[in-house]
Design a protein around this motif. Sequence first.
Motif, PDB file in Angstrom:
ATOM      1  N   SER A  99      38.717 -53.237 -52.480  1.00 48.38           N
ATOM      2  CA  SER A  99      37.518 -52.496 -52.108  1.00 48.38           C
ATOM      3  C   SER A  99      36.528 -53.486 -51.497  1.00 48.38           C
ATOM      4  O   SER A  99      36.891 -54.628 -51.187  1.00 48.38           O
ATOM      5  N   HIS A 144      40.159 -53.923 -39.906  1.00 51.08           N
ATOM      6  CA  HIS A 144      40.067 -53.096 -41.112  1.00 51.08           C
ATOM      7  C   HIS A 144      41.419 -52.468 -41.452  1.00 51.08           C
ATOM      8  O   HIS A 144      42.195 -52.119 -40.566  1.00 51.08           O
ATOM      9  N   PRO A 151      36.044 -55.282 -44.195  1.00 47.16           N
ATOM     10  CA  PRO A 151      36.296 -54.558 -45.445  1.00 47.16           C
ATOM     11  C   PRO A 151      37.441 -53.557 -45.339  1.00 47.16           C
ATOM     12  O   PRO A 151      37.647 -52.938 -44.288  1.00 47.16           O
ATOM     13  N   ASP A 152      38.170 -53.392 -46.427  1.00 47.62           N
ATOM     14  CA  ASP A 152      39.190 -52.355 -46.537  1.00 47.62           C
ATOM     15  C   ASP A 152      38.484 -50.994 -46.572  1.00 47.62           C
ATOM     16  O   ASP A 152      37.558 -50.782 -47.347  1.00 47.62           O
ATOM     17  N   LEU A 153      38.944 -50.063 -45.740  1.00 43.61           N
ATOM     18  CA  LEU A 153      38.276 -48.768 -45.597  1.00 43.61           C
ATOM     19  C   LEU A 153      39.085 -47.610 -46.175  1.00 43.61           C
ATOM     20  O   LEU A 153      38.759 -46.451 -45.918  1.00 43.61           O
ATOM     21  N   VAL A 157      36.562 -45.762 -48.279  1.00 49.32           N
ATOM     22  CA  VAL A 157      35.174 -46.106 -47.966  1.00 49.32           C
ATOM     23  C   VAL A 157      34.213 -44.952 -48.251  1.00 49.32           C
ATOM     24  O   VAL A 157      33.046 -45.161 -48.607  1.00 49.32           O
ATOM     25  N   ARG A 186      32.198 -44.952 -51.634  1.00 49.49           N
ATOM     26  CA  ARG A 186      31.222 -45.989 -51.953  1.00 49.49           C
ATOM     27  C   ARG A 186      29.802 -45.478 -51.753  1.00 49.49           C
ATOM     28  O   ARG A 186      29.542 -44.658 -50.875  1.00 49.49           O
ATOM     29  N   ILE A 225      27.009 -48.790 -47.554  1.00 51.37           N
ATOM     30  CA  ILE A 225      27.788 -49.541 -46.576  1.00 51.37           C
ATOM     31  C   ILE A 225      26.964 -50.725 -46.113  1.00 51.37           C
ATOM     32  O   ILE A 225      25.781 -50.858 -46.458  1.00 51.37           O
ATOM     33  N   ASN A 259      25.514 -44.522 -47.947  1.00 50.68           N
ATOM     34  CA  ASN A 259      26.749 -44.139 -47.273  1.00 50.68           C
ATOM     35  C   ASN A 259      26.804 -42.637 -47.013  1.00 50.68           C
ATOM     36  O   ASN A 259      26.924 -41.835 -47.937  1.00 50.68           O
ATOM     37  N   LEU A 283      27.138 -44.106 -41.115  1.00 52.97           N
ATOM     38  CA  LEU A 283      28.418 -44.611 -40.625  1.00 52.97           C
ATOM     39  C   LEU A 283      28.449 -44.588 -39.099  1.00 52.97           C
ATOM     40  O   LEU A 283      28.865 -45.569 -38.459  1.00 52.97           O
ATOM     41  N   LEU A 319      35.808 -41.218 -41.723  1.00 52.28           N
ATOM     42  CA  LEU A 319      35.549 -42.271 -42.705  1.00 52.28           C
ATOM     43  C   LEU A 319      34.837 -41.702 -43.957  1.00 52.28           C
ATOM     44  O   LEU A 319      35.138 -42.090 -45.074  1.00 52.28           O
TER      45      LEU A 319
END
Length: 309
Positions: A119, A235, A248-250, A253, A256, A259, A266, A271, A305
């Motif tokens: 994460s 990513h 970052p690993d998405l 996402v 979370r 961001i 978020n 985004l 996302l």
Amino acid sequence: MTGQLQSVLHPAGPDAVIISQFAWVMFGAGALIFIGVMVLLALGVKRAPREVRPLRWIAGAGIVFPLVVLSALLAWSTWRSAQLTPQSSKASLVISVTAKMWWWEVRYHDPKTGREIISANEIRIPAGRDVYVALTATDVIHSLWVPALAGKRDMVPGRMTGLTLRADKPGVYRGQCAEYCGAQHARMALHVVAETPAAFDTWLARERQDAAPPTGAFLERGRQAFIGQRCAACHTIRGVAGDARLGPDLTHVGSRLHIVAGTLRNHRGTLAGWIADPQSIKPGARMPAANDIDGETLRALAAYLEHLK
């Protein structure tokens, strides 16, 4: 789930309580000494001049008083420091955090599969349990500090250090990089999200899964935009594209709270704004702007996302 102030004076864990006591004792002792000095100054101004004995003041105020006060503080702080949680990786839950310019990679060891769950910029922990956080950095010296839960610990490239976190109750606790690390040091924050053990186990089970498939043509357009814009060069979205680690690993996402390393809440709008022009939000960030994407595709990508929970 409530958010807490980023303050050492609002402790929410056993180590933070001890550190908070240190702060209050130092503030209190300093205030009393300041008041005493001001009283002596006022008496010196009001009273008529008279002969003083310098050696008595040097011995009393310059030697005996500091010796007694500082010895008492040293004895008390040594006793209280011994009650801080020992730093041991033998805790039931070990989380690895790697600091980068200017974000945090967070890894959990999945006890069921043996895999690592990756994460970013958010640490989830079960409330009421000690969690050992293994710390390192990839580029320059950083430092992790979550004032409500523990003291700070430096993160040095090529070295592994550790810090024990414990939250007495569920909540969101803000942390910060506490070592100057470049232009966006001030925007290198993270949040520790403490949940009930049952909620944490549910979250971890969801995190071990691959990304949720799109539900509808609009989200599919966003997924295709992620691939077409070559986002996978930096990513990873498990089950969709790549194994990149530059960004970052998405995969999840959308779950979370924030961001851009704690900079923005978020949601779909933030985004989209971040994808369109990251330099206007975080100058110097190592993410290029999406200059060649049309508005509708940008909205689809942001919606996709947000959908990844």
